[in-house]
Design a protein around this motif. Structure first.
Motif, PDB file in Angstrom:
ATOM      1  N   SER A  15      92.510  85.537   6.146  1.00  0.00           N
ATOM      2  CA  SER A  15      91.426  86.652   7.029  1.00  0.00           C
ATOM      3  C   SER A  15      91.519  86.272   8.579  1.00  0.00           C
ATOM      4  O   SER A  15      91.902  85.280   8.885  1.00  0.00           O
ATOM      5  CB  SER A  15      90.071  86.567   6.408  1.00  0.00           C
ATOM      6  N   GLY A  16      90.954  87.334   9.169  1.00  0.00           N
ATOM      7  CA  GLY A  16      90.769  87.169  10.591  1.00  0.00           C
ATOM      8  C   GLY A  16      91.461  88.304  11.068  1.00  0.00           C
ATOM      9  O   GLY A  16      92.008  89.376  10.579  1.00  0.00           O
ATOM     10  N   CYS A  17      91.745  88.004  12.424  1.00  0.00           N
ATOM     11  CA  CYS A  17      92.451  88.805  13.250  1.00  0.00           C
ATOM     12  C   CYS A  17      93.894  89.474  12.850  1.00  0.00           C
ATOM     13  O   CYS A  17      94.373  88.824  12.090  1.00  0.00           O
ATOM     14  CB  CYS A  17      92.862  88.383  14.635  1.00  0.00           C
ATOM     15  N   CYS A  18      94.126  90.826  13.094  1.00  0.00           N
ATOM     16  CA  CYS A  18      95.639  91.406  12.692  1.00  0.00           C
ATOM     17  C   CYS A  18      95.529  92.047  11.337  1.00  0.00           C
ATOM     18  O   CYS A  18      96.409  92.604  11.029  1.00  0.00           O
ATOM     19  CB  CYS A  18      96.605  90.429  13.129  1.00  0.00           C
ATOM     20  N   HIS A  19      94.323  91.963  10.636  1.00  0.00           N
ATOM     21  CA  HIS A  19      94.193  92.622   9.462  1.00  0.00           C
ATOM     22  C   HIS A  19      92.998  93.124   9.138  1.00  0.00           C
ATOM     23  O   HIS A  19      92.070  92.741   9.277  1.00  0.00           O
ATOM     24  CB  HIS A  19      94.362  91.544   8.121  1.00  0.00           C
ATOM     25  N   GLU A  20      93.102  94.440   8.705  1.00  0.00           N
ATOM     26  CA  GLU A  20      91.815  95.115   8.220  1.00  0.00           C
ATOM     27  C   GLU A  20      91.053  94.420   6.963  1.00  0.00           C
ATOM     28  O   GLU A  20      89.785  94.410   7.101  1.00  0.00           O
ATOM     29  CB  GLU A  20      92.014  96.496   7.900  1.00  0.00           C
ATOM     30  N   HIS A  21      91.854  94.083   6.127  1.00  0.00           N
ATOM     31  CA  HIS A  21      91.277  93.383   4.850  1.00  0.00           C
ATOM     32  C   HIS A  21      91.870  91.999   4.945  1.00  0.00           C
ATOM     33  O   HIS A  21      92.874  91.882   5.280  1.00  0.00           O
ATOM     34  CB  HIS A  21      91.471  94.313   3.860  1.00  0.00           C
ATOM     35  N   SER A  22      91.103  91.142   4.074  1.00  0.00           N
ATOM     36  CA  SER A  22      92.018  89.988   3.784  1.00  0.00           C
ATOM     37  C   SER A  22      93.315  90.170   3.054  1.00  0.00           C
ATOM     38  O   SER A  22      93.469  91.122   2.344  1.00  0.00           O
ATOM     39  CB  SER A  22      91.096  89.183   2.749  1.00  0.00           C
ATOM     40  N   ARG A  23      94.277  89.093   3.267  1.00  0.00           N
ATOM     41  CA  ARG A  23      95.415  89.321   2.621  1.00  0.00           C
ATOM     42  C   ARG A  23      95.572  88.172   1.555  1.00  0.00           C
ATOM     43  O   ARG A  23      94.947  87.107   1.594  1.00  0.00           O
ATOM     44  CB  ARG A  23      96.649  89.149   3.601  1.00  0.00           C
ATOM     45  N   PHE A  24      96.071  88.539   0.229  1.00  0.00           N
ATOM     46  CA  PHE A  24      96.251  87.713  -0.708  1.00  0.00           C
ATOM     47  C   PHE A  24      97.691  87.324  -1.041  1.00  0.00           C
ATOM     48  O   PHE A  24      98.566  88.055  -1.334  1.00  0.00           O
ATOM     49  CB  PHE A  24      95.673  88.222  -2.055  1.00  0.00           C
ATOM     50  N   ILE A  25      97.926  86.101  -1.096  1.00  0.00           N
ATOM     51  CA  ILE A  25      99.196  85.493  -1.091  1.00  0.00           C
ATOM     52  C   ILE A  25      99.242  84.695  -2.562  1.00  0.00           C
ATOM     53  O   ILE A  25      98.714  83.709  -2.620  1.00  0.00           O
ATOM     54  CB  ILE A  25      99.919  84.610   0.009  1.00  0.00           C
ATOM     55  N   SER A  26     100.183  84.971  -3.173  1.00  0.00           N
ATOM     56  CA  SER A  26     100.428  84.177  -4.516  1.00  0.00           C
ATOM     57  C   SER A  26     101.822  83.855  -4.648  1.00  0.00           C
ATOM     58  O   SER A  26     102.829  84.663  -4.433  1.00  0.00           O
ATOM     59  CB  SER A  26      99.977  84.569  -5.748  1.00  0.00           C
ATOM     60  N   ASN A  27     102.155  82.551  -4.948  1.00  0.00           N
ATOM     61  CA  ASN A  27     103.656  81.866  -4.810  1.00  0.00           C
ATOM     62  C   ASN A  27     104.521  82.359  -3.859  1.00  0.00           C
ATOM     63  O   ASN A  27     105.387  83.033  -3.945  1.00  0.00           O
ATOM     64  CB  ASN A  27     104.201  82.818  -6.264  1.00  0.00           C
ATOM     65  N   GLY A  28     103.883  81.897  -2.652  1.00  0.00           N
ATOM     66  CA  GLY A  28     104.900  82.342  -1.498  1.00  0.00           C
ATOM     67  C   GLY A  28     104.551  81.451  -0.163  1.00  0.00           C
ATOM     68  O   GLY A  28     103.690  80.552  -0.522  1.00  0.00           O
ATOM     69  N   ARG A  29     104.670  82.319   0.783  1.00  0.00           N
ATOM     70  CA  ARG A  29     103.984  81.543   1.944  1.00  0.00           C
ATOM     71  C   ARG A  29     103.701  82.609   2.895  1.00  0.00           C
ATOM     72  O   ARG A  29     104.331  83.758   2.799  1.00  0.00           O
ATOM     73  CB  ARG A  29     105.027  80.345   2.686  1.00  0.00           C
ATOM     74  N   VAL A  30     102.994  82.322   4.009  1.00  0.00           N
ATOM     75  CA  VAL A  30     102.478  83.261   5.123  1.00  0.00           C
ATOM     76  C   VAL A  30     102.336  82.778   6.349  1.00  0.00           C
ATOM     77  O   VAL A  30     101.989  81.470   6.329  1.00  0.00           O
ATOM     78  CB  VAL A  30     101.536  83.803   4.442  1.00  0.00           C
ATOM     79  N   PHE A  31     102.790  83.384   7.241  1.00  0.00           N
ATOM     80  CA  PHE A  31     102.409  82.955   8.526  1.00  0.00           C
ATOM     81  C   PHE A  31     100.936  82.991   8.945  1.00  0.00           C
ATOM     82  O   PHE A  31     100.491  84.239   8.959  1.00  0.00           O
ATOM     83  CB  PHE A  31     103.628  83.824   9.580  1.00  0.00           C
ATOM     84  N   VAL A  32     100.374  82.293   9.881  1.00  0.00           N
ATOM     85  CA  VAL A  32      99.201  82.253  10.023  1.00  0.00           C
ATOM     86  C   VAL A  32      98.860  81.910  11.604  1.00  0.00           C
ATOM     87  O   VAL A  32      99.545  80.746  11.983  1.00  0.00           O
ATOM     88  CB  VAL A  32      98.039  81.368   8.911  1.00  0.00           C
TER      89      VAL A  32
END
Length: 177
Positions: A15-32
């Motif tokens: 959550s936070g900047c750059c997204h209107e809604h929270s993003r949900f990630i399962s079984n992977g990775r995400v840049f934060v």
């Protein structure tokens, strides 16, 4: 800048900047983006909950204790339901989440006990389990989880009603022969 990795037994909530809604990630990775985005984790493993109703009253007024087991897990693949799970459970431990879900299933189990005769609860455990499963599933989904299974482990009658009925049936069968 950094990557966050998600294991198979959790869901990352970004959550936070750059997204209107929270993003949900399962079984992977995400840049934060540090400092402007936040990452929280939701447990996504299967939870086994012991569900006990002690001395509940059946439809015919007999006290019965029912011990059941519920298998519950988070709905990882449905974004709207996952959002509800995040709202209800972020910041809580897996134990706290389990306690909330256990109370939901216990309440429905107690309601089913009150709607059935003790003989039906004891003799038709599949019917009893199905009734608890069907009644509790909707409330569990409303928490962002799904009830995978529910089964009765034991039915106890501390007053001896079931033993007395069994003895009565045995006497009736003996007098008929």
């Amino acid at each position: 800048m950094g990557f966050e990795t998600c294991g198979p037994d959790e869901v990352l909530v970004v959550s936070g900047c750059c997204h209107e809604h929270s993003r949900f990630i399962s079984n992977g990775r995400v840049f934060v983006w540090p400092s402007i985005q936040q990452v929280q984790r939701l447990p996504a493993n299967l939870m086994t909950l012991s569900v006990e109703n002690l001395k509940a009253h059946s439809k015919n007024g007999i006290q019965v204790s029912v011990l059941g087991v519920a298998e519950v897990k988070i709905c990882k693949n449905v974004q709207d339901i996952l959002r509800v799970a995040a709202e209800n459970c972020l910041g809580k431990t897996e134990e706290q989440i389990g306690n909330i879900l256990r109370e939901i299933v216990q309440g429905h189990q107690r309601a089913v006990i009150g709607a059935m005769n003790i003989e039906d609860i004891y003799c038709d455990r599949k019917k009893f389990s199905l009734a608890v499963f069907e009644q509790a599933s909707n409330d569990v989904i409303n928490m962002g989880f799904q009830l995978v299974s529910f089964k009765v482990e034991n039915v106890l009658d501390e007053e001896g009603y079931l033993m007395a009925r069994k003895a009565e049936r045995a006497r009736n069968e003996a007098t008929q022969h």
